[in-house]
Design a protein around this motif. Structure first.
Motif, PDB file in Angstrom:
ATOM      1  N   GLU A 145       1.115  -1.073  -0.063  1.00 38.67           N
ATOM      2  CA  GLU A 145       0.167  -0.185   0.110  1.00 38.67           C
ATOM      3  C   GLU A 145       0.668   1.183  -0.187  1.00 38.67           C
ATOM      4  O   GLU A 145       0.655   2.010  -0.435  1.00 38.67           O
ATOM      5  CB  GLU A 145      -0.842  -0.012   1.382  1.00 38.67           C
ATOM      6  N   GLN A 146       1.854   0.825   1.051  1.00 34.35           N
ATOM      7  CA  GLN A 146       3.130   2.452   1.112  1.00 34.35           C
ATOM      8  C   GLN A 146       3.359   2.788  -0.288  1.00 34.35           C
ATOM      9  O   GLN A 146       3.675   3.556  -0.757  1.00 34.35           O
ATOM     10  CB  GLN A 146       3.483   2.471   1.860  1.00 34.35           C
ATOM     11  N   ILE A 147       3.755   1.789  -0.878  1.00 32.06           N
ATOM     12  CA  ILE A 147       4.624   1.248  -2.485  1.00 32.06           C
ATOM     13  C   ILE A 147       3.520   2.195  -3.634  1.00 32.06           C
ATOM     14  O   ILE A 147       4.343   2.818  -4.420  1.00 32.06           O
ATOM     15  CB  ILE A 147       5.581  -0.052  -3.210  1.00 32.06           C
ATOM     16  N   ALA A 148       2.298   1.771  -3.596  1.00 34.39           N
ATOM     17  CA  ALA A 148       1.592   2.341  -4.716  1.00 34.39           C
ATOM     18  C   ALA A 148       1.011   3.237  -3.927  1.00 34.39           C
ATOM     19  O   ALA A 148       0.929   4.129  -5.086  1.00 34.39           O
ATOM     20  CB  ALA A 148       0.406   1.276  -4.154  1.00 34.39           C
ATOM     21  N   ALA A 149       0.969   4.049  -2.855  1.00 35.03           N
ATOM     22  CA  ALA A 149       1.109   5.604  -2.281  1.00 35.03           C
ATOM     23  C   ALA A 149       2.323   6.442  -2.953  1.00 35.03           C
ATOM     24  O   ALA A 149       1.985   7.348  -3.561  1.00 35.03           O
ATOM     25  CB  ALA A 149       0.703   5.680  -1.401  1.00 35.03           C
ATOM     26  N   ILE A 150       3.248   5.747  -2.537  1.00 34.34           N
ATOM     27  CA  ILE A 150       4.389   7.292  -3.568  1.00 34.34           C
ATOM     28  C   ILE A 150       4.302   6.628  -4.813  1.00 34.34           C
ATOM     29  O   ILE A 150       4.616   8.099  -5.084  1.00 34.34           O
ATOM     30  CB  ILE A 150       5.634   6.481  -2.591  1.00 34.34           C
ATOM     31  N   PRO A 191       6.999  13.672 -11.072  1.00 32.77           N
ATOM     32  CA  PRO A 191       8.063  12.613 -11.777  1.00 32.77           C
ATOM     33  C   PRO A 191       9.630  13.308 -11.375  1.00 32.77           C
ATOM     34  O   PRO A 191      10.446  12.331 -11.748  1.00 32.77           O
ATOM     35  CB  PRO A 191       7.473  12.158 -12.785  1.00 32.77           C
ATOM     36  N   LYS A 192       9.799  14.499 -11.167  1.00 31.86           N
ATOM     37  CA  LYS A 192      11.125  14.946 -11.363  1.00 31.86           C
ATOM     38  C   LYS A 192      11.315  15.016  -9.689  1.00 31.86           C
ATOM     39  O   LYS A 192      12.532  15.852  -9.249  1.00 31.86           O
ATOM     40  CB  LYS A 192      11.369  15.774 -11.635  1.00 31.86           C
ATOM     41  N   ASN A 193      10.540  14.547  -8.785  1.00 35.87           N
ATOM     42  CA  ASN A 193      11.055  14.593  -7.294  1.00 35.87           C
ATOM     43  C   ASN A 193      11.979  13.236  -6.762  1.00 35.87           C
ATOM     44  O   ASN A 193      11.165  12.313  -6.534  1.00 35.87           O
ATOM     45  CB  ASN A 193       9.716  15.068  -6.267  1.00 35.87           C
ATOM     46  N   ALA A 194      13.541  13.925  -6.154  1.00 36.53           N
ATOM     47  CA  ALA A 194      13.938  12.803  -6.448  1.00 36.53           C
ATOM     48  C   ALA A 194      13.696  12.350  -5.070  1.00 36.53           C
ATOM     49  O   ALA A 194      14.503  10.577  -4.536  1.00 36.53           O
ATOM     50  CB  ALA A 194      16.316  13.367  -6.107  1.00 36.53           C
ATOM     51  N   MET A 195      13.480  12.643  -4.176  1.00 35.81           N
ATOM     52  CA  MET A 195      13.166  12.263  -2.635  1.00 35.81           C
ATOM     53  C   MET A 195      11.815  11.657  -2.669  1.00 35.81           C
ATOM     54  O   MET A 195      12.154  10.292  -1.639  1.00 35.81           O
ATOM     55  CB  MET A 195      12.333  13.201  -2.037  1.00 35.81           C
ATOM     56  N   LEU A 196      10.962  10.978  -3.937  1.00 29.67           N
ATOM     57  CA  LEU A 196       9.683  10.259  -3.795  1.00 29.67           C
ATOM     58  C   LEU A 196      10.756   9.579  -4.376  1.00 29.67           C
ATOM     59  O   LEU A 196      10.353   8.166  -3.625  1.00 29.67           O
ATOM     60  CB  LEU A 196       8.929  11.169  -4.713  1.00 29.67           C
ATOM     61  N   TYR A 197      11.398   9.052  -5.042  1.00 31.29           N
ATOM     62  CA  TYR A 197      11.757   7.628  -5.704  1.00 31.29           C
ATOM     63  C   TYR A 197      13.316   7.017  -4.494  1.00 31.29           C
ATOM     64  O   TYR A 197      12.855   6.103  -4.630  1.00 31.29           O
ATOM     65  CB  TYR A 197      13.225   8.453  -6.650  1.00 31.29           C
ATOM     66  N   LEU A 198      13.152   7.938  -3.612  1.00 33.36           N
ATOM     67  CA  LEU A 198      14.361   7.652  -3.125  1.00 33.36           C
ATOM     68  C   LEU A 198      13.375   6.653  -1.851  1.00 33.36           C
ATOM     69  O   LEU A 198      13.933   5.385  -1.449  1.00 33.36           O
ATOM     70  CB  LEU A 198      15.725   8.653  -1.972  1.00 33.36           C
ATOM     71  N   GLN A 199      12.783   7.659  -1.677  1.00 38.48           N
ATOM     72  CA  GLN A 199      11.416   6.891  -0.669  1.00 38.48           C
ATOM     73  C   GLN A 199      10.948   5.579  -0.974  1.00 38.48           C
ATOM     74  O   GLN A 199      10.625   4.396  -0.568  1.00 38.48           O
ATOM     75  CB  GLN A 199      10.052   7.478  -0.442  1.00 38.48           C
ATOM     76  N   ARG A 200      10.456   5.605  -2.076  1.00 42.21           N
ATOM     77  CA  ARG A 200      10.206   4.380  -2.899  1.00 42.21           C
ATOM     78  C   ARG A 200      11.434   2.876  -2.748  1.00 42.21           C
ATOM     79  O   ARG A 200      10.755   1.887  -2.565  1.00 42.21           O
ATOM     80  CB  ARG A 200       9.583   4.710  -4.011  1.00 42.21           C
ATOM     81  N   GLY A 201      12.525   3.158  -2.787  1.00 46.34           N
ATOM     82  CA  GLY A 201      13.274   2.631  -3.176  1.00 46.34           C
ATOM     83  C   GLY A 201      13.582   1.855  -1.437  1.00 46.34           C
ATOM     84  O   GLY A 201      13.845   0.728  -1.733  1.00 46.34           O
TER      85      GLY A 201
END
Length: 275
Positions: free
Chosen positions: A32-37, A45-55
């Motif tokens: 659920e958290q992955i889907a939300a991120i 789509p250019k927010n580096a923090m969001l990719y780091l959080q999903r990683g």
């Protein structure tokens, strides 16, 4: 305006660092958290923090390929985001790629010297690689940085040192350092007792055991352990007295307590030792 943007970026990085620590305790609902991120990434789509959080969520899910892909994307979007190397180092460590984990964490700590979580992670990597002296140094540096150190770190450092019999004294001193700082925690004292026994310092082990027993309302477990230590020391009569005292303490317990699995096991240990 530039200062304001820089401040906002620094706050974002600080929040991301906090996230790296907190996500380790948030295993529930990973999908659920992955889907939300992922939904947030589609909007930004250019927010580096969001990719780091999903990683990080993929790392917790042990999906190493997706985690690595997200870390790489975060780094491409924001090349100065140093914390990516910490996340990547953790992922490499947890996936068993120890040499790469070490190199990644070395790089991170070169750019972020004295980083608490980075030092702990590298210490664990070094311990797995058998570089125990360097692992102990990293644990020591991390402990020095913390105002309220975690007891587990003292235990980990002691375990690393104690793999070498020549370092038993140093391991014991490290546990005593933790006891001095955090108080006579049972976990630290029990680890210290084990080290005293490996050194055949039976009196030292008994002294520590007495300190634990003095803090406890229930004595039966400590009396059984006392008997076992005395038996190891060759003090048979004192050992018998301790085992008998343990049985008396057990017999004085309410029936519900006596019938518990833990107390039954203690009683069996004491009676077996008296045979």
């Amino acid at each position: 305006m530039m200062l304001q943007k820089k401040f906002i970026w620094l706050v974002s990085v600080a929040l991301c660092v906090a996230l790296l620590s907190s996500l380790a305790h948030a295993h529930e609902g990973l999908h659920e958290q992955i889907a939300a991120i992922t939904a947030k990434i589609k909007r930004d789509p250019k927010n580096a923090m969001l990719y780091l959080q999903r990683g990080e969520l993929h790392r917790l899910h042990r999906d190493w390929v997706r985690a690595a892909t997200d870390y790489d994307r975060a780094e491409r979007l924001q090349p100065g985001l140093k914390i990516v190397d910490l996340a990547r180092g953790k992922m490499l460590f947890e996936s068993g790629r120890l040499q790469r984990a070490r190199l990644t964490l070395d790089h991170f700590l070169t750019r972020q010297p004295g980083h608490y979580e980075g030092l702990i992670t590298r210490a664990r990597v070094l311990a797995k690689l058998g570089a125990r002296v360097n692992a102990a140094k990293d644990f020591t540096q991390a402990l020095a940085l913390s105002t309220v150190p975690e007891p587990e770190l003292y235990l980990e450092r002691a375990n690393v040192l104690a793999t070498d019999v020549r370092q038993l004294g140093e391991a014991l001193r490290g546990l005593d350092e933790g006891i001095d700082k955090l108080g006579p925690l049972v976990t630290l004292q029990l680890a210290a007792i084990d080290l005293e026994l490996r050194r055949k310092n039976y009196d030292g082990a008994l002294t520590r055991l007495d300190q634990i027993a003095a803090q406890s309302q229930r004595k039966e477990a400590w009396l059984v352990r006392r008997g076992e230590i005395l038996k190891l020391a060759g003090r048979k009569e004192e050992a018998r007295a301790a085992f008998n005292a343990a049985l008396i303490a057990i017999e004085s317990l309410p029936p519900a307590h006596r019938q518990s699995r833990g107390v039954s096991a203690l009683e069996l240990r004491a009676r077996s030792a008296l045979k």
